[in-house]
Design an enzyme around this catalytic site. Structure first.
Site, PDB file in Angstrom:
ATOM      1  N   GLY A 104       0.799  -1.321   0.095  1.00  0.00           N
ATOM      2  CA  GLY A 104      -0.159   0.095  -0.038  1.00  0.00           C
ATOM      3  C   GLY A 104       0.964   1.222   0.136  1.00  0.00           C
ATOM      4  O   GLY A 104       2.019   1.309  -0.146  1.00  0.00           O
ATOM      5  N   ILE A 127      -4.161 -10.318   6.256  1.00  0.00           N
ATOM      6  CA  ILE A 127      -4.588 -10.223   7.644  1.00  0.00           C
ATOM      7  C   ILE A 127      -5.961 -10.799   8.263  1.00  0.00           C
ATOM      8  O   ILE A 127      -5.933 -10.989   9.446  1.00  0.00           O
ATOM      9  CB  ILE A 127      -4.285  -8.665   8.093  1.00  0.00           C
ATOM     10  CG1 ILE A 127      -5.194  -7.777   7.804  1.00  0.00           C
ATOM     11  CG2 ILE A 127      -2.846  -8.311   7.824  1.00  0.00           C
ATOM     12  CD1 ILE A 127      -5.286  -6.441   8.368  1.00  0.00           C
ATOM     13  N   TYR A 131      -8.625  -1.485   4.616  1.00  0.00           N
ATOM     14  CA  TYR A 131      -9.642  -1.270   3.791  1.00  0.00           C
ATOM     15  C   TYR A 131      -9.876   0.321   3.496  1.00  0.00           C
ATOM     16  O   TYR A 131     -10.197   0.796   4.550  1.00  0.00           O
ATOM     17  CB  TYR A 131     -10.693  -1.793   3.998  1.00  0.00           C
ATOM     18  CG  TYR A 131     -11.749  -1.945   2.863  1.00  0.00           C
ATOM     19  CD1 TYR A 131     -12.330  -3.095   1.956  1.00  0.00           C
ATOM     20  CD2 TYR A 131     -12.694  -0.787   2.770  1.00  0.00           C
ATOM     21  CE1 TYR A 131     -13.202  -2.908   1.313  1.00  0.00           C
ATOM     22  CE2 TYR A 131     -13.561  -0.509   1.712  1.00  0.00           C
ATOM     23  CZ  TYR A 131     -13.855  -1.583   1.047  1.00  0.00           C
ATOM     24  OH  TYR A 131     -14.915  -1.598   0.281  1.00  0.00           O
ATOM     25  N   THR A 132      -9.101   0.879   2.557  1.00  0.00           N
ATOM     26  CA  THR A 132      -9.211   2.232   2.560  1.00  0.00           C
ATOM     27  C   THR A 132     -10.070   3.072   1.634  1.00  0.00           C
ATOM     28  O   THR A 132     -10.232   4.379   1.576  1.00  0.00           O
ATOM     29  CB  THR A 132      -7.831   2.857   2.375  1.00  0.00           C
ATOM     30  OG1 THR A 132      -7.328   2.236   1.149  1.00  0.00           O
ATOM     31  CG2 THR A 132      -6.848   2.478   3.368  1.00  0.00           C
ATOM     32  N   THR A 171      -7.066   7.251  11.753  1.00  0.00           N
ATOM     33  CA  THR A 171      -7.730   8.263  10.644  1.00  0.00           C
ATOM     34  C   THR A 171      -8.591   9.475  11.654  1.00  0.00           C
ATOM     35  O   THR A 171      -9.096   9.146  12.454  1.00  0.00           O
ATOM     36  CB  THR A 171      -8.710   7.534   9.536  1.00  0.00           C
ATOM     37  OG1 THR A 171      -9.200   8.713   9.013  1.00  0.00           O
ATOM     38  CG2 THR A 171      -9.591   6.731  10.235  1.00  0.00           C
ATOM     39  N   TYR A 179     -16.129   3.332   7.242  1.00  0.00           N
ATOM     40  CA  TYR A 179     -14.617   3.284   7.380  1.00  0.00           C
ATOM     41  C   TYR A 179     -14.054   3.949   8.781  1.00  0.00           C
ATOM     42  O   TYR A 179     -13.265   3.268   9.306  1.00  0.00           O
ATOM     43  CB  TYR A 179     -13.943   4.107   6.078  1.00  0.00           C
ATOM     44  CG  TYR A 179     -12.522   4.320   6.454  1.00  0.00           C
ATOM     45  CD1 TYR A 179     -11.743   3.274   6.033  1.00  0.00           C
ATOM     46  CD2 TYR A 179     -12.189   5.662   6.560  1.00  0.00           C
ATOM     47  CE1 TYR A 179     -10.244   3.504   6.106  1.00  0.00           C
ATOM     48  CE2 TYR A 179     -10.842   5.696   6.769  1.00  0.00           C
ATOM     49  CZ  TYR A 179      -9.831   4.794   6.521  1.00  0.00           C
ATOM     50  OH  TYR A 179      -8.469   5.310   6.685  1.00  0.00           O
ATOM     51  N   LYS A 201     -12.325   1.862  11.695  1.00  0.00           N
ATOM     52  CA  LYS A 201     -10.951   2.242  12.439  1.00  0.00           C
ATOM     53  C   LYS A 201     -10.958   2.560  13.815  1.00  0.00           C
ATOM     54  O   LYS A 201     -10.226   2.343  14.603  1.00  0.00           O
ATOM     55  CB  LYS A 201     -10.499   3.454  11.405  1.00  0.00           C
ATOM     56  CG  LYS A 201     -10.232   3.278  10.086  1.00  0.00           C
ATOM     57  CD  LYS A 201      -9.085   2.290   9.782  1.00  0.00           C
ATOM     58  CE  LYS A 201      -7.671   2.686  10.128  1.00  0.00           C
ATOM     59  NZ  LYS A 201      -6.653   1.737   9.613  1.00  0.00           N
ATOM     60  N   TRP A 217      -5.407  12.487   4.970  1.00  0.00           N
ATOM     61  CA  TRP A 217      -5.207  12.985   3.771  1.00  0.00           C
ATOM     62  C   TRP A 217      -3.911  12.636   3.184  1.00  0.00           C
ATOM     63  O   TRP A 217      -2.872  13.481   2.834  1.00  0.00           O
ATOM     64  CB  TRP A 217      -5.226  14.426   3.727  1.00  0.00           C
ATOM     65  CG  TRP A 217      -6.803  14.954   3.925  1.00  0.00           C
ATOM     66  CD1 TRP A 217      -7.581  14.359   4.855  1.00  0.00           C
ATOM     67  CD2 TRP A 217      -7.176  16.283   3.625  1.00  0.00           C
ATOM     68  NE1 TRP A 217      -8.791  15.105   4.935  1.00  0.00           N
ATOM     69  CE2 TRP A 217      -8.552  16.281   3.972  1.00  0.00           C
ATOM     70  CE3 TRP A 217      -6.550  17.324   2.805  1.00  0.00           C
ATOM     71  CZ2 TRP A 217      -9.510  17.143   3.813  1.00  0.00           C
ATOM     72  CZ3 TRP A 217      -7.510  18.331   2.613  1.00  0.00           C
ATOM     73  CH2 TRP A 217      -8.826  18.481   3.220  1.00  0.00           C
TER      74      TRP A 217
HETATM   75  N1  NAP Z   1      -4.977   6.966   2.764  1.00  0.00           N
HETATM   76  C1  NAP Z   1      -5.165   8.199   3.590  1.00  0.00           C
HETATM   77  O1  NAP Z   1      -5.385   9.164   3.140  1.00  0.00           O
HETATM   78  C2  NAP Z   1      -5.289   7.870   5.037  1.00  0.00           C
HETATM   79  C3  NAP Z   1      -5.835   8.792   5.805  1.00  0.00           C
HETATM   80  C4  NAP Z   1      -5.993   8.584   7.313  1.00  0.00           C
HETATM   81  C5  NAP Z   1      -5.359   7.113   7.750  1.00  0.00           C
HETATM   82  N2  NAP Z   1      -4.962   6.377   6.829  1.00  0.00           N
HETATM   83  C6  NAP Z   1      -4.684   4.930   7.237  1.00  0.00           C
HETATM   84  O2  NAP Z   1      -3.292   4.903   6.856  1.00  0.00           O
HETATM   85  C7  NAP Z   1      -2.807   3.399   6.626  1.00  0.00           C
HETATM   86  C8  NAP Z   1      -2.299   3.147   5.326  1.00  0.00           C
HETATM   87  O3  NAP Z   1      -3.035   3.616   4.520  1.00  0.00           O
HETATM   88  P1  NAP Z   1      -2.804   3.473   2.983  1.00  0.00           P
HETATM   89  O4  NAP Z   1      -3.132   5.176   2.253  1.00  0.00           O
HETATM   90  O5  NAP Z   1      -1.373   3.217   2.692  1.00  0.00           O
HETATM   91  O6  NAP Z   1      -3.674   2.615   2.265  1.00  0.00           O
HETATM   92  P2  NAP Z   1      -3.507   1.818   0.958  1.00  0.00           P
HETATM   93  O7  NAP Z   1      -2.637   2.460  -0.050  1.00  0.00           O
HETATM   94  O8  NAP Z   1      -5.014   1.309   0.616  1.00  0.00           O
HETATM   95  O9  NAP Z   1      -2.759   0.465   1.444  1.00  0.00           O
HETATM   96  C9  NAP Z   1      -3.553  -0.491   2.303  1.00  0.00           C
HETATM   97  C10 NAP Z   1      -2.936  -1.859   1.824  1.00  0.00           C
HETATM   98  O10 NAP Z   1      -3.573  -2.630   2.519  1.00  0.00           O
HETATM   99  C11 NAP Z   1      -3.686  -4.039   2.087  1.00  0.00           C
HETATM  100  N3  NAP Z   1      -4.646  -4.800   2.372  1.00  0.00           N
HETATM  101  C12 NAP Z   1      -6.170  -4.621   2.182  1.00  0.00           C
HETATM  102  N4  NAP Z   1      -6.795  -5.641   2.669  1.00  0.00           N
HETATM  103  C13 NAP Z   1      -5.835  -6.476   3.116  1.00  0.00           C
HETATM  104  C14 NAP Z   1      -5.780  -7.733   3.983  1.00  0.00           C
HETATM  105  N5  NAP Z   1      -7.007  -8.525   4.162  1.00  0.00           N
HETATM  106  N6  NAP Z   1      -4.700  -8.228   4.249  1.00  0.00           N
HETATM  107  C15 NAP Z   1      -3.420  -7.669   4.020  1.00  0.00           C
HETATM  108  N7  NAP Z   1      -3.374  -6.571   2.997  1.00  0.00           N
HETATM  109  C16 NAP Z   1      -4.527  -5.984   3.033  1.00  0.00           C
HETATM  110  C17 NAP Z   1      -3.988  -3.268   0.353  1.00  0.00           C
HETATM  111  O11 NAP Z   1      -3.706  -4.572  -0.543  1.00  0.00           O
HETATM  112  P3  NAP Z   1      -4.265  -4.147  -2.145  1.00  0.00           P
HETATM  113  O12 NAP Z   1      -2.977  -3.432  -2.539  1.00  0.00           O
HETATM  114  O13 NAP Z   1      -4.118  -5.782  -2.723  1.00  0.00           O
HETATM  115  O14 NAP Z   1      -5.380  -3.711  -2.283  1.00  0.00           O
HETATM  116  C18 NAP Z   1      -3.084  -2.155   0.355  1.00  0.00           C
HETATM  117  O15 NAP Z   1      -1.809  -2.717  -0.193  1.00  0.00           O
HETATM  118  C19 NAP Z   1      -4.098   2.623   7.059  1.00  0.00           C
HETATM  119  O16 NAP Z   1      -4.500   2.174   8.197  1.00  0.00           O
HETATM  120  C20 NAP Z   1      -5.324   3.790   6.595  1.00  0.00           C
HETATM  121  O17 NAP Z   1      -6.525   3.559   7.201  1.00  0.00           O
HETATM  122  C21 NAP Z   1      -4.928   6.262   5.418  1.00  0.00           C
END
Ligand code: NAP
Length: 292
Positions: A10, A44, A68-69, A108, A132, A136, A157
């Site tokens: 991710g 996971i 799951y984002t 988040t 979502y 979380k 973000w």
């Molecule tokens: N993105 C944001 O703006 C944001 C904001 C606030 C907080 N966060 C938090 O920050 C963290 C990282 O976010 P991110 O932006 O890096 O998210 P991301 O790019 O969507 O990456 C999440 C990763 O988790 C993988 N995944 C999904 N389901 C899974 C499962 N069952 N088992 C193993 N892996 C799984 C996805 O795999 P696939 O590649 O195969 O889909 C993806 O590689 C998360 O906890 C998110 O809630 C993100």
């Protein structure tokens, strides 16, 4: 110290991997031993597979970047979202407790309902508006209830050169040459995933040196706070792209998930406890531009 990095493919997972391989900060050139697994290598939600990896690798720290984002899809796939974001994290927390491992979990700004007129602190009561955010928050609660050694970083973000994010979406839309409409009445803190990765490694170094950390929930997001529209303006200005950008009101933007109007995070807790300040996102944006 052995790290188990989950969700390694991710956006944040890749930023962390990059940082582990080629640290930006000299003092981070101290090697951590790590096992980085993407979803195809370890789902996971597969509890027995996760338990086997834990039993075999015995990590000192789990860094859980798996999530799951897809905020809008989560409204339609609530069960899947909760299985990944909440149930699986509860299981990770139990295993961390069993093996005396530190759990580093990400949460988040969307745990808040956005009705406050101020930036949210860790003491503010969460009240998520969407599935979502609920999933979380559920994860936060089960980690707190189960695990003695945890750090939950609430961020917001996220943007980077990796994966799906607002920054990359804006650049793709700019290539199409059409009008780009962006919401101007939701405010938050853009956070460069690379900056978050550097800070995670700082925390891990501290954990390695001291054998403990001030466990708890912390806000860690970029500054300054802006609207999505202002963030888009900054992206196009940094890339010197002339686009037809239009500000729209969220009430005129149909989307399955409700989002908070104000999800600005107050990061004083992080500064007071760890002497780590909120990273400025504009320099990160400029450094991304330099890579193009
Ligand atoms: N993105 C944001 O703006 C944001 C904001 C606030 C907080 N966060 C938090 O920050 C963290 C990282 O976010 P991110 O932006 O890096 O998210 P991301 O790019 O969507 O990456 C999440 C990763 O988790 C993988 N995944 C999904 N389901 C899974 C499962 N069952 N088992 C193993 N892996 C799984 C996805 O795999 P696939 O590649 O195969 O889909 C993806 O590689 C998360 O906890 C998110 O809630 C993100």
């Amino acid at each position: 110290m052995k790290l188990l990095l989950l969700g390694a493919n991710g956006q944040l997972g890749l930023a962390l991997l990059q940082q582990l391989k080629q640290p930006r900060q000299l003092q981070q050139r101290q090697q951590f031993q790590y096992l980085a697994l993407n979803r195809s290598q370890l789902d996971i939600t597969d509890m027995s597979a996760v338990a086997t990896v834990m039993a075999q690798y015995r990590p000192d720290v789990i860094i859980n970047c798996a999530a799951y984002t897809a905020v809008d899809n989560a409204e339609l796939q609530a069960a899947t979202c909760i299985a990944v974001n909440a149930t699986a994290v509860g299981h990770l927390a139990k295993l961390c407790q069993q093996y005396n491992s530190l759990l580093l979990q990400f949460s988040t700004d969307y745990v808040f309902n956005g009705q406050s007129s101020k930036a949210y602190t860790e003491q503010d009561i969460p009240a998520p508006l969407n599935v979502y955010g609920q999933s979380k928050l559920q994860a936060e609660q089960s980690v707190q209830a189960t695990c003695s050694k945890y750090v939950i970083l609430r961020t917001s973000w996220l943007f980077s050169e990796f994966g799906h994010n607002f920054y990359r979406t804006m650049l793709k839309l700019a290539q199409r040459g059409q009008i780009i409409q962006v919401i101007n009445d939701q405010f938050g803190c853009p956070t460069y995933a690379g900056d978050l990765a550097v800070i995670v490694l700082q925390l891990l170094q501290r954990y390695q040196q001291q054998g403990s950390l001030a466990y708890g929930i912390y806000h860690l997001a970029g500054n300054p706070a802006v609207s999505w529209y202002q963030f888009a303006e900054a992206i196009f200005a940094a890339h010197q792209l002339k686009v037809n950008l239009q500000a729209v009101c969220s009430t005129n933007w149909a989307s399955p998930a409700l989002r908070p109007t104000n999800s600005v995070l107050n990061c004083d807790g992080m500064a007071n406890t760890f002497n780590i300040s909120s990273p400025a996102w504009r320099p990160a944006l400029d450094s991304l531009v330099a890579q193009f």
